[in-house]
Design a protein around this motif. Structure first.
Motif, PDB file in Angstrom:
ATOM      1  N   ARG A 104       0.833  -1.203   0.000  1.00 23.84           N
ATOM      2  CA  ARG A 104       0.000   0.000   0.000  1.00 23.84           C
ATOM      3  C   ARG A 104       0.868   1.254   0.000  1.00 23.84           C
ATOM      4  NH1 ARG A 104      -5.162   1.681   1.297  1.00 23.84           N
ATOM      5  NH2 ARG A 104      -5.319   3.711   2.318  1.00 23.84           N
ATOM      6  N   ALA A 105       1.895   1.280   0.834  1.00 28.09           N
ATOM      7  CA  ALA A 105       2.779   2.449   0.901  1.00 28.09           C
ATOM      8  C   ALA A 105       3.449   2.692  -0.447  1.00 28.09           C
ATOM      9  CB  ALA A 105       3.827   2.259   1.993  1.00 28.09           C
ATOM     10  N   THR A 106       3.951   1.620  -1.057  1.00 31.88           N
ATOM     11  CA  THR A 106       4.616   1.753  -2.352  1.00 31.88           C
ATOM     12  C   THR A 106       3.647   2.246  -3.416  1.00 31.88           C
ATOM     13  OG1 THR A 106       6.140  -0.043  -1.775  1.00 31.88           O
ATOM     14  CG2 THR A 106       5.929   0.512  -4.113  1.00 31.88           C
ATOM     15  N   ALA A 107       2.436   1.722  -3.399  1.00 25.23           N
ATOM     16  CA  ALA A 107       1.434   2.150  -4.386  1.00 25.23           C
ATOM     17  C   ALA A 107       1.115   3.633  -4.254  1.00 25.23           C
ATOM     18  CB  ALA A 107       0.157   1.316  -4.222  1.00 25.23           C
ATOM     19  N   ARG A 108       1.046   4.118  -3.018  1.00 23.88           N
ATOM     20  CA  ARG A 108       0.732   5.530  -2.809  1.00 23.88           C
ATOM     21  C   ARG A 108       1.884   6.425  -3.278  1.00 23.88           C
ATOM     22  NH1 ARG A 108      -2.769   2.971  -2.877  1.00 23.88           N
ATOM     23  NH2 ARG A 108      -4.586   2.796  -1.517  1.00 23.88           N
ATOM     24  N   TRP A 109       3.103   6.009  -3.028  1.00 23.43           N
ATOM     25  CA  TRP A 109       4.256   6.784  -3.499  1.00 23.43           C
ATOM     26  C   TRP A 109       4.293   6.826  -5.026  1.00 23.43           C
ATOM     27  CZ3 TRP A 109       7.757   3.949   0.489  1.00 23.43           C
ATOM     28  CH2 TRP A 109       7.845   4.704   1.664  1.00 23.43           C
ATOM     29  N   VAL A 110       4.099   5.679  -5.645  1.00 16.59           N
ATOM     30  CA  VAL A 110       4.157   5.628  -7.108  1.00 16.59           C
ATOM     31  C   VAL A 110       3.029   6.456  -7.717  1.00 16.59           C
ATOM     32  CG1 VAL A 110       3.968   4.105  -9.123  1.00 16.59           C
ATOM     33  CG2 VAL A 110       5.378   3.432  -7.169  1.00 16.59           C
ATOM     34  N   ASP A 111       1.867   6.456  -7.082  1.00 15.18           N
ATOM     35  CA  ASP A 111       0.764   7.273  -7.570  1.00 15.18           C
ATOM     36  C   ASP A 111       1.125   8.755  -7.521  1.00 15.18           C
ATOM     37  OD1 ASP A 111      -2.045   7.338  -8.509  1.00 15.18           O
ATOM     38  OD2 ASP A 111      -2.385   8.451  -6.669  1.00 15.18           O
ATOM     39  N   PHE A 112       1.886   9.146  -6.508  1.00 18.82           N
ATOM     40  CA  PHE A 112       2.372  10.529  -6.417  1.00 18.82           C
ATOM     41  C   PHE A 112       3.268  10.854  -7.608  1.00 18.82           C
ATOM     42  CE2 PHE A 112       5.990  13.236  -5.302  1.00 18.82           C
ATOM     43  CZ  PHE A 112       5.356  14.412  -4.931  1.00 18.82           C
ATOM     44  N   HIS A 147       1.338  11.275 -10.779  1.00 16.93           N
ATOM     45  CA  HIS A 147       0.633  12.566 -10.808  1.00 16.93           C
ATOM     46  C   HIS A 147       1.589  13.714 -11.102  1.00 16.93           C
ATOM     47  CE1 HIS A 147      -1.167  16.225  -9.009  1.00 16.93           C
ATOM     48  NE2 HIS A 147      -2.301  15.714  -9.439  1.00 16.93           N
ATOM     49  N   GLU A 148       2.805  13.641 -10.565  1.00 18.53           N
ATOM     50  CA  GLU A 148       3.746  14.763 -10.670  1.00 18.53           C
ATOM     51  C   GLU A 148       4.642  14.691 -11.903  1.00 18.53           C
ATOM     52  OE1 GLU A 148       3.801  17.476  -8.875  1.00 18.53           O
ATOM     53  OE2 GLU A 148       2.112  16.770  -7.678  1.00 18.53           O
ATOM     54  N   SER A 149       4.572  13.624 -12.672  1.00 17.05           N
ATOM     55  CA  SER A 149       5.356  13.562 -13.911  1.00 17.05           C
ATOM     56  C   SER A 149       4.930  14.695 -14.837  1.00 17.05           C
ATOM     57  CB  SER A 149       5.134  12.217 -14.600  1.00 17.05           C
ATOM     58  OG  SER A 149       5.730  12.214 -15.880  1.00 17.05           O
ATOM     59  N   VAL A 164       1.090   2.049 -11.581  1.00 20.10           N
ATOM     60  CA  VAL A 164      -0.036   2.279 -10.672  1.00 20.10           C
ATOM     61  C   VAL A 164      -1.120   1.226 -10.889  1.00 20.10           C
ATOM     62  CG1 VAL A 164      -1.960   3.842 -10.154  1.00 20.10           C
ATOM     63  CG2 VAL A 164       0.362   4.739 -10.308  1.00 20.10           C
ATOM     64  N   GLN A 165      -1.426   0.906 -12.149  1.00 15.85           N
ATOM     65  CA  GLN A 165      -2.458  -0.099 -12.426  1.00 15.85           C
ATOM     66  C   GLN A 165      -2.090  -1.452 -11.821  1.00 15.85           C
ATOM     67  OE1 GLN A 165      -5.056   1.507 -13.874  1.00 15.85           O
ATOM     68  NE2 GLN A 165      -3.558   3.169 -13.868  1.00 15.85           N
ATOM     69  N   ILE A 166      -0.839  -1.832 -11.994  1.00 13.59           N
ATOM     70  CA  ILE A 166      -0.403  -3.142 -11.494  1.00 13.59           C
ATOM     71  C   ILE A 166      -0.382  -3.156  -9.971  1.00 13.59           C
ATOM     72  CG2 ILE A 166       1.502  -4.793 -11.429  1.00 13.59           C
ATOM     73  CD1 ILE A 166       2.245  -3.863 -14.257  1.00 13.59           C
ATOM     74  N   LEU A 167       0.142  -2.096  -9.357  1.00  9.71           N
ATOM     75  CA  LEU A 167       0.212  -2.041  -7.896  1.00  9.71           C
ATOM     76  C   LEU A 167      -1.179  -2.031  -7.268  1.00  9.71           C
ATOM     77  CD1 LEU A 167       3.191   0.432  -7.486  1.00  9.71           C
ATOM     78  CD2 LEU A 167       3.114  -1.911  -6.606  1.00  9.71           C
ATOM     79  N   ASP A 168      -2.112  -1.313  -7.876  1.00  4.62           N
ATOM     80  CA  ASP A 168      -3.484  -1.325  -7.362  1.00  4.62           C
ATOM     81  C   ASP A 168      -4.082  -2.734  -7.424  1.00  4.62           C
ATOM     82  OD1 ASP A 168      -3.473   1.305  -6.728  1.00  4.62           O
ATOM     83  OD2 ASP A 168      -4.715   1.986  -8.408  1.00  4.62           O
ATOM     84  N   ARG A 169      -3.809  -3.428  -8.515  1.00  2.00           N
ATOM     85  CA  ARG A 169      -4.321  -4.789  -8.662  1.00  2.00           C
ATOM     86  C   ARG A 169      -3.690  -5.721  -7.633  1.00  2.00           C
ATOM     87  NH1 ARG A 169      -3.429  -5.122 -13.735  1.00  2.00           N
ATOM     88  NH2 ARG A 169      -1.717  -6.625 -13.841  1.00  2.00           N
ATOM     89  N   LEU A 170      -2.393  -5.555  -7.401  1.00  2.00           N
ATOM     90  CA  LEU A 170      -1.714  -6.374  -6.408  1.00  2.00           C
ATOM     91  C   LEU A 170      -2.251  -6.095  -5.008  1.00  2.00           C
ATOM     92  CD1 LEU A 170       1.971  -6.108  -7.689  1.00  2.00           C
ATOM     93  CD2 LEU A 170       0.608  -8.196  -7.565  1.00  2.00           C
ATOM     94  N   GLU A 171      -2.501  -4.828  -4.717  1.00  2.00           N
ATOM     95  CA  GLU A 171      -2.997  -4.483  -3.393  1.00  2.00           C
ATOM     96  C   GLU A 171      -4.388  -5.067  -3.143  1.00  2.00           C
ATOM     97  OE1 GLU A 171      -3.699  -0.604  -0.493  1.00  2.00           O
ATOM     98  OE2 GLU A 171      -3.212  -0.311  -2.607  1.00  2.00           O
ATOM     99  N   GLU A 172      -5.177  -5.152  -4.191  1.00  2.00           N
ATOM    100  CA  GLU A 172      -6.512  -5.732  -4.076  1.00  2.00           C
ATOM    101  C   GLU A 172      -6.474  -7.261  -3.999  1.00  2.00           C
ATOM    102  OE1 GLU A 172      -8.606  -4.292  -7.436  1.00  2.00           O
ATOM    103  OE2 GLU A 172      -8.835  -2.254  -6.648  1.00  2.00           O
ATOM    104  N   GLY A 173      -5.276  -7.833  -4.151  1.00  2.00           N
ATOM    105  CA  GLY A 173      -5.143  -9.279  -4.072  1.00  2.00           C
ATOM    106  C   GLY A 173      -5.492  -9.984  -5.357  1.00  2.00           C
TER     107      GLY A 173
END
Length: 457
Positions: A345-353, A356-358, A373-382
């Motif tokens: 979750r922490a990694t996904a939130r950082w990458v989402d930042f 957004h800032e790119s 972000v798409q992959i990390l969100d999917r991983l976080e959802e299991g």
């Protein structure tokens, strides 16, 4: 926030506490009206400027070189060497630009420094500009921190009133004008060439190098760009000498720095200490990890530096020590996380930042972070698979080193390091159909997704 003068003893001897802390930049933070010229002068402020104006600019550059001062903005490039790159025979004016666009997640040292003691920065600007032969200097500040902008503008006005700025400074014949410039709130403008574009009135995007700013920077003229803390360290070096500065820190990373501790510690705040101090020493001064918990992972220099684990807590926090374990000292923004934190979750939130800032200029960064972000969100959802982990690493490999600036490299750091140290936790997510370590966070994540789905419907 806690400052060195407020750190309790915690059972350590006074000598141990004194050797662990070096309140130089933070020495006046606790004083009433520390931000005023009156209090700054009462504590010896602007004496270093008087000394510097009695010396040649070249001798100031050499003193900073001899001190070993390295950039405090993250990269750690030798400051005196950067100053020496300014061409001596250029027909164009030379500029000094202070990067006060503090935006790195977890970094919070420059803003309190400018708020509590802006005159140490102003004095550093004058001395540094004198050393490189600049007659115009700019302090580029994030526009959101309006209180800091006003504090700096007040300090600049006070410096003009006292004759520290303007024409014929202190009767020396040297002239300098300082402008406090507010940015529009873009993380990318922390990159020095994107900052220059923004300062010139254009969209903040990194430039292709070479040419480097020392040759063609602001308005295509020779320019030195330094971080707030770097410039604020110059007056003490001029006053006390290079040997004094080198007496602190390590051989290749000398001097002191402000360490920003945040997260799951009892007393988060700013701790000014010699480079080379360890996380465990800082945690002891900060009251340790919150009761009943233990350290899980941490960042040595903000979210763009590869995360480390508890096994690295006794390593020296200097440029070489962090590089030796594949991380970076960065801005010394130590974000502390205990075992209740989901690393995915922490990694996904950082990458989402970072997505957004790119700024969108480079395809690997613009497109790559969207896919991460798409992959990390999917991983976080299991819902991911182990193949997704390989895909993550393949994406980071195609992003890092393939963009104009370091945003891409920094943005993939938490991904690579989290998979390196916590691969089993990633796997546990899709084996359990969600986060098995943090049910509350998983429930919150589900709620957020339901709200997003409802809003789209």
């Amino acid at each position: 926030m806690t400052t060195p003068s407020e750190v309790p003893n915690n059972g350590a001897s006074a000598a141990d506490q004194a050797s662990a802390l070096t309140p130089v930049l933070t020495a006046r933070w606790g004083q009433k009206d520390a931000f005023t010229r009156r209090v700054y002068e009462r504590n010896g402020g602007y004496k270093a400027l008087r000394q510097a104006l009695q010396r040649t600019p070249e001798s100031i550059v050499e003193a900073v070189k001899d001190s070993g001062l390295r950039g405090r903005g993250g990269a750690g490039f030798p400051t005196g060497m950067k100053w020496s790159f300014i061409p001596k025979d250029s027909p164009k004016p030379t500029y000094l630009v202070v990067n006060a666009d503090e935006s790195e997640p977890g970094t919070c040292k420059d803003i309190p420094l400018m708020m509590a003691d802006p005159h140490v920065l102003i004095e550093g600007v004058i001395i540094s500009a004198y050393a490189i032969g600049a007659h115009h200097a700019f302090i580029y500040v994030r526009g959101e921190v309006l209180h800091v902008v006003r504090r700096l503008q007040q300090a600049v006005a006070e410096a003009y009133e006292a004759g520290y700025l303007g024409s014929n400074i202190l009767g020396s014949g040297y002239q300098l004008d300082v402008v406090v410039h507010t940015g529009a709130g873009a993380y990318i403008c922390g990159e020095e060439t994107a900052l220059l574009d923004s300062l010139e009135g254009r969209r903040g995007q990194p430039r292709l190098k070479p040419p480097f700013p020392a040759v063609a920077g602001l308005y295509a003229s020779p320019t030195v760009i330094n971080n707030v803390e770097t410039i604020a360290s110059v007056p003490s070096i001029v006053s006390n000498g290079a040997g004094w500065f080198r007496s602190m820190g390590s051989e290749k990373s000398p001097g002191f720095g402000i360490f920003s501790l945040s997260g799951h510690v009892n007393r988060p705040g700013q701790y000014e200490a010699p480079l080379g101090i360890t996380l465990n020493e800082l945690l002891e001064m900060a009251g340790g990890i919150r009761a009943g918990h233990e350290l899980k992972f941490w960042t040595p220099g903000g979210s763009s530096t590869p995360m480390l684990t508890a096994e690295h807590a006794d390593l020296p926090l200097d440029f070489e020590g962090m590089a030796g374990v594949g991380s970076m000292l960065g801005t010394r923004a130590l974000q502390i996380f205990d075992e209740t934190t989901c690393v995915v979750r922490a990694t996904a939130r950082w990458v989402d930042f970072y997505k957004h800032e790119s700024c969108g200029k480079c395809t690997p960064c613009r497109e790559g972070f969207w896919w991460l972000v798409q992959i990390l969100d999917r991983l976080e959802e299991g819902q991911g698979t182990e193949a997704d982990l390989d895909k993550l690493l393949d994406l980071t490999d195609n992003i890092a080193g393939r963009s104009f600036c370091a945003l891409a490299d920094g943005g993939v750091s938490p991904v690579n390091s989290s998979v390196q140290y916590f691969r089993d936790e990633y796997i546990a997510h899709f084996e359990h159909g969600g986060c098995p370590f943090d049910p509350a966070a998983s429930a919150l994540f589900d709620l957020e997704r339901k709200e997003e789905a409802g809003a789209k419907a």
